[in-house]
Structures are given as C-alpha cells and as structure tokens.
Scaffold this motif. Structure first.
Motif, PDB file in Angstrom:
ATOM      1  N   MET A   1       0.853  -1.182   0.000  1.00 54.51           N
ATOM      2  CA  MET A   1       0.000   0.000   0.000  1.00 54.51           C
ATOM      3  C   MET A   1       0.894   1.239   0.000  1.00 54.51           C
ATOM      4  SD  MET A   1      -2.967   1.046   2.808  1.00 54.51           S
ATOM      5  CE  MET A   1      -4.244  -0.080   2.313  1.00 54.51           C
ATOM      6  N   SER A   2       0.596   2.183  -0.854  1.00 55.23           N
ATOM      7  CA  SER A   2       1.422   3.380  -0.965  1.00 55.23           C
ATOM      8  C   SER A   2       1.201   4.316   0.217  1.00 55.23           C
ATOM      9  CB  SER A   2       1.085   4.130  -2.257  1.00 55.23           C
ATOM     10  OG  SER A   2      -0.195   4.723  -2.161  1.00 55.23           O
ATOM     11  N   GLU A   3       2.123   5.262   0.389  1.00 51.68           N
ATOM     12  CA  GLU A   3       2.006   6.241   1.475  1.00 51.68           C
ATOM     13  C   GLU A   3       0.720   7.049   1.345  1.00 51.68           C
ATOM     14  OE1 GLU A   3       4.290  10.202   3.248  1.00 51.68           O
ATOM     15  OE2 GLU A   3       5.220   9.068   1.624  1.00 51.68           O
ATOM     16  N   ALA A   4       0.399   7.453   0.099  1.00 54.57           N
ATOM     17  CA  ALA A   4      -0.818   8.251  -0.121  1.00 54.57           C
ATOM     18  C   ALA A   4      -2.069   7.445   0.232  1.00 54.57           C
ATOM     19  CB  ALA A   4      -0.882   8.709  -1.572  1.00 54.57           C
ATOM     20  N   THR A   5      -2.086   6.166  -0.121  1.00 52.75           N
ATOM     21  CA  THR A   5      -3.239   5.316   0.194  1.00 52.75           C
ATOM     22  C   THR A   5      -3.361   5.106   1.697  1.00 52.75           C
ATOM     23  OG1 THR A   5      -2.919   4.200  -1.929  1.00 52.75           O
ATOM     24  CG2 THR A   5      -4.371   3.128  -0.350  1.00 52.75           C
ATOM     25  N   CYS A   6      -2.227   4.917   2.369  1.00 51.11           N
ATOM     26  CA  CYS A   6      -2.233   4.781   3.834  1.00 51.11           C
ATOM     27  C   CYS A   6      -2.815   6.026   4.489  1.00 51.11           C
ATOM     28  CB  CYS A   6      -0.814   4.539   4.355  1.00 51.11           C
ATOM     29  SG  CYS A   6      -0.196   2.867   4.110  1.00 51.11           S
ATOM     30  N   LYS A   7      -2.390   7.192   4.013  1.00 52.18           N
ATOM     31  CA  LYS A   7      -2.896   8.443   4.580  1.00 52.18           C
ATOM     32  C   LYS A   7      -4.392   8.605   4.301  1.00 52.18           C
ATOM     33  CE  LYS A   7       1.396  11.082   4.812  1.00 52.18           C
ATOM     34  NZ  LYS A   7       2.176  12.234   4.340  1.00 52.18           N
ATOM     35  N   ALA A   8      -4.813   8.203   3.096  1.00 55.10           N
ATOM     36  CA  ALA A   8      -6.241   8.292   2.758  1.00 55.10           C
ATOM     37  C   ALA A   8      -7.055   7.359   3.644  1.00 55.10           C
ATOM     38  CB  ALA A   8      -6.447   7.951   1.283  1.00 55.10           C
ATOM     39  N   ALA A   9      -6.554   6.145   3.895  1.00 53.76           N
ATOM     40  CA  ALA A   9      -7.247   5.193   4.771  1.00 53.76           C
ATOM     41  C   ALA A   9      -7.346   5.760   6.185  1.00 53.76           C
ATOM     42  CB  ALA A   9      -6.517   3.852   4.781  1.00 53.76           C
ATOM     43  N   PHE A  10      -6.259   6.365   6.652  1.00 56.37           N
ATOM     44  CA  PHE A  10      -6.288   6.981   7.976  1.00 56.37           C
ATOM     45  C   PHE A  10      -7.333   8.094   8.037  1.00 56.37           C
ATOM     46  CE2 PHE A  10      -5.170  10.378  10.863  1.00 56.37           C
ATOM     47  CZ  PHE A  10      -5.124   9.698  12.066  1.00 56.37           C
ATOM     48  N   LEU A  11      -7.336   8.976   7.035  1.00 56.51           N
ATOM     49  CA  LEU A  11      -8.287  10.099   7.031  1.00 56.51           C
ATOM     50  C   LEU A  11      -9.735   9.617   6.992  1.00 56.51           C
ATOM     51  CD1 LEU A  11      -6.586  12.736   4.717  1.00 56.51           C
ATOM     52  CD2 LEU A  11      -7.050  12.936   7.163  1.00 56.51           C
ATOM     53  N   LEU A  12      -9.996   8.575   6.212  1.00 54.26           N
ATOM     54  CA  LEU A  12     -11.349   8.027   6.143  1.00 54.26           C
ATOM     55  C   LEU A  12     -11.774   7.485   7.514  1.00 54.26           C
ATOM     56  CD1 LEU A  12     -13.805   7.313   4.424  1.00 54.26           C
ATOM     57  CD2 LEU A  12     -12.679   5.154   3.864  1.00 54.26           C
ATOM     58  N   GLY A  13     -10.875   6.757   8.156  1.00 52.29           N
ATOM     59  CA  GLY A  13     -11.171   6.252   9.499  1.00 52.29           C
ATOM     60  C   GLY A  13     -11.365   7.374  10.494  1.00 52.29           C
ATOM     61  N   PHE A  14     -10.493   8.349  10.434  1.00 50.56           N
ATOM     62  CA  PHE A  14     -10.543   9.519  11.316  1.00 50.56           C
ATOM     63  C   PHE A  14     -11.892  10.230  11.185  1.00 50.56           C
ATOM     64  CE2 PHE A  14      -9.950  14.108  11.671  1.00 50.56           C
ATOM     65  CZ  PHE A  14      -9.311  14.245  12.884  1.00 50.56           C
ATOM     66  N   LEU A  15     -12.307  10.478   9.953  1.00 52.14           N
ATOM     67  CA  LEU A  15     -13.575  11.181   9.715  1.00 52.14           C
ATOM     68  C   LEU A  15     -14.768  10.349  10.170  1.00 52.14           C
ATOM     69  CD1 LEU A  15     -12.842  12.798   6.239  1.00 52.14           C
ATOM     70  CD2 LEU A  15     -13.077  13.970   8.446  1.00 52.14           C
ATOM     71  N   GLY A  78       0.253  -1.447   5.765  1.00 50.82           N
ATOM     72  CA  GLY A  78      -0.869  -0.534   5.536  1.00 50.82           C
ATOM     73  C   GLY A  78      -2.197  -1.264   5.531  1.00 50.82           C
ATOM     74  N   TRP A  79      -2.195  -2.478   4.954  1.00 54.75           N
ATOM     75  CA  TRP A  79      -3.428  -3.274   4.952  1.00 54.75           C
ATOM     76  C   TRP A  79      -3.789  -3.717   6.368  1.00 54.75           C
ATOM     77  CZ3 TRP A  79      -6.195  -2.613   0.909  1.00 54.75           C
ATOM     78  CH2 TRP A  79      -5.580  -2.358  -0.318  1.00 54.75           C
ATOM     79  N   VAL A  80      -2.785  -4.118   7.139  1.00 53.36           N
ATOM     80  CA  VAL A  80      -3.027  -4.514   8.530  1.00 53.36           C
ATOM     81  C   VAL A  80      -3.558  -3.317   9.322  1.00 53.36           C
ATOM     82  CG1 VAL A  80      -1.962  -5.370  10.666  1.00 53.36           C
ATOM     83  CG2 VAL A  80      -1.290  -6.347   8.463  1.00 53.36           C
ATOM     84  N   GLY A  81      -2.955  -2.143   9.096  1.00 51.07           N
ATOM     85  CA  GLY A  81      -3.417  -0.925   9.762  1.00 51.07           C
ATOM     86  C   GLY A  81      -4.846  -0.574   9.396  1.00 51.07           C
ATOM     87  N   THR A  82      -5.201  -0.770   8.122  1.00 50.32           N
ATOM     88  CA  THR A  82      -6.566  -0.484   7.671  1.00 50.32           C
ATOM     89  C   THR A  82      -7.567  -1.415   8.338  1.00 50.32           C
ATOM     90  OG1 THR A  82      -5.726   0.326   5.552  1.00 50.32           O
ATOM     91  CG2 THR A  82      -8.047  -0.302   5.627  1.00 50.32           C
ATOM     92  N   VAL A  83      -7.217  -2.698   8.425  1.00 54.20           N
ATOM     93  CA  VAL A  83      -8.099  -3.662   9.095  1.00 54.20           C
ATOM     94  C   VAL A  83      -8.227  -3.314  10.584  1.00 54.20           C
ATOM     95  CG1 VAL A  83      -8.321  -6.088   9.802  1.00 54.20           C
ATOM     96  CG2 VAL A  83      -7.687  -5.525   7.442  1.00 54.20           C
ATOM     97  N   ALA A  84      -7.106  -2.963  11.234  1.00 51.76           N
ATOM     98  CA  ALA A  84      -7.138  -2.591  12.651  1.00 51.76           C
ATOM     99  C   ALA A  84      -8.021  -1.365  12.861  1.00 51.76           C
ATOM    100  CB  ALA A  84      -5.722  -2.328  13.171  1.00 51.76           C
ATOM    101  N   PHE A  85      -7.905  -0.387  11.970  1.00 53.09           N
ATOM    102  CA  PHE A  85      -8.728   0.822  12.097  1.00 53.09           C
ATOM    103  C   PHE A  85     -10.201   0.489  11.857  1.00 53.09           C
ATOM    104  CE2 PHE A  85      -7.860   5.663  11.557  1.00 53.09           C
ATOM    105  CZ  PHE A  85      -8.758   5.939  12.561  1.00 53.09           C
ATOM    106  N   GLY A  86     -10.470  -0.374  10.873  1.00 53.90           N
ATOM    107  CA  GLY A  86     -11.851  -0.793  10.622  1.00 53.90           C
ATOM    108  C   GLY A  86     -12.468  -1.479  11.833  1.00 53.90           C
ATOM    109  N   LEU A  87     -11.706  -2.345  12.482  1.00 54.13           N
ATOM    110  CA  LEU A  87     -12.181  -3.017  13.688  1.00 54.13           C
ATOM    111  C   LEU A  87     -12.388  -2.004  14.822  1.00 54.13           C
ATOM    112  CD1 LEU A  87     -12.925  -5.635  15.125  1.00 54.13           C
ATOM    113  CD2 LEU A  87     -10.474  -5.988  15.579  1.00 54.13           C
ATOM    114  N   ALA A  88     -11.462  -1.054  14.940  1.00 58.66           N
ATOM    115  CA  ALA A  88     -11.596  -0.001  15.959  1.00 58.66           C
ATOM    116  C   ALA A  88     -12.889   0.788  15.746  1.00 58.66           C
ATOM    117  CB  ALA A  88     -10.388   0.934  15.918  1.00 58.66           C
TER     118      ALA A  88
END
Length: 198
Positions: A1-15, A78-88
């Motif tokens: 997962m690219s840096e930009a995609t990681c940041k986008a996943a974080f922002l989506l979770g954050f929002l 990044g994928w693991v982080g996205t799954v962790a954020f989704g579960l959170a």
C-alpha cells in the motif's frame, strides 16, 4: 500500500470516528449529569490525547513539516493498519449504540444511568478503550512517522492508566456489587479466555 493510500485510509477512518462521536454527543446533550468526577489531570491528559489523536496526525497528513521523522514499513502493514482501524471503528460505533444515553466522553454518571452488560459490553467492560488501542496501532501502521505516527499511542497511554481506575471506581460506587460481579465475568479491554472458549 502506498504512502498516499495509507494516509487516505487513515483520514477516512478519522472522519468516520469523528462523525460517530459528534452524532452521539448530540444524542446525550439533553441528558442530565448526576455525578461529575472530572479532574484537572484527567482534562489535561484528555487534551494531550487530542493532540496525538487529531492535531499532529492532521499536520503530518496535510503538511511536509514533520517529514524529517518518516520511517519505512513494508507495504502490507498498511493493509493490517486499515483492518485494525476498521475493527476499531466497528467497536467504537457498537459501544456507542450499546450505551445509548449512558455514554459520556468524561467521568460522569447521568441521571437514570444503567449498567450496560449486553452487546459488546458482555465481553469487555471498556470497548471504547479497546477501540482507541486499535486506533493507536493502526495509526503507527498507516502513518509512517516517528512523531505523528506514534503520537496517539504516546498520548493515550497515560490517560488510559489514569482514567481506567477512576472510571471503574465510579462504576463500583454507583452500581456496587452488580458492577463487581460484572467485573468478574468480563475482561477490561480484551475478552477473558473463558468467554472466548465458552
């Protein structure tokens, strides 16, 4: 997962978390507080958490100011982080739903407060803290920076360890033996092995 995609996943979770919190804060706005146990140290640690949870990550995502502290992780993290954020997010949302008008962002007991031990609360007593731990881990995996990637975990740890005992004491003072029995059946932020096995 690219840096930009990681940041986008974080922002989506954050929002998503922000929308959930704002919605439920509006729901409980008219519910009267009966017992307020906020302390100055708790308020200061809550503000520190806001810095690590909201402000520093947004500075990192939208500006190059903290780029000097970047680090590299393999793309799969990044994928693991996205799954962790989704579960959170799911735990965070579910905890708000289960608490209903009993929810408070601070150490407060509301009028007509009831002990919730159903839904996600039948497994853990503090699912929102569990969600925050997952968020902190996700932030490290999605935002590869020693300052704003780690800022939430660093700022959340002292608040958690101060507040968890105060919160449980407040619940014991309010619900007495009922809460003490509930504590024996459930884990604090992770389900007890007996619950998972049985």
């Amino acid at each position: 997962m690219s840096e930009a995609t990681c940041k986008a996943a974080f922002l989506l979770g954050f929002l998503t978390v922000l929308v959930i919190r704002i919605y439920f804060a509006q729901q409980v706005k008219s519910s009267k507080v009966k017992d307020d146990r906020k302390t100055i140290p708790e308020i200061l640690l809550l503000l520190l958490s806001v810095l690590g949870m909201f402000l520093l990550p947004l500075v990192g995502v939208f500006t190059p100011w903290l780029k000097f502290a970047d680090y590299d992780l393999p793309g799969w993290t990044g994928w693991v982080g996205t799954v962790a954020f989704g579960l959170a997010i799911w735990i965070f949302w579910r905890a708000h739903i289960d608490l209903g008008l009993n929810w408070s962002a601070s150490l407060e007991i509301r009028e007509n407060h009831s002990l919730v031990d159903t839904g996600v609360y039948q497994y853990i007593r503090h699912p929102m803290y569990a969600a925050f731990w997952l968020w902190g881990i996700a932030q490290v995996l999605l935002l590869h920076n020693w300052i704003y990637g780690l800022s939430y975990l660093v700022s959340f740890v002292p608040m958690y360890f101060l507040r968890i005992h105060l919160e449980e004491q407040m619940m014991i003072d309010t619900f007495g033996k009922q809460y003490q029995e509930y504590m024996t059946r459930t884990g604090r932020v992770i389900p007890k092995l007996s619950q998972i096995a049985g």
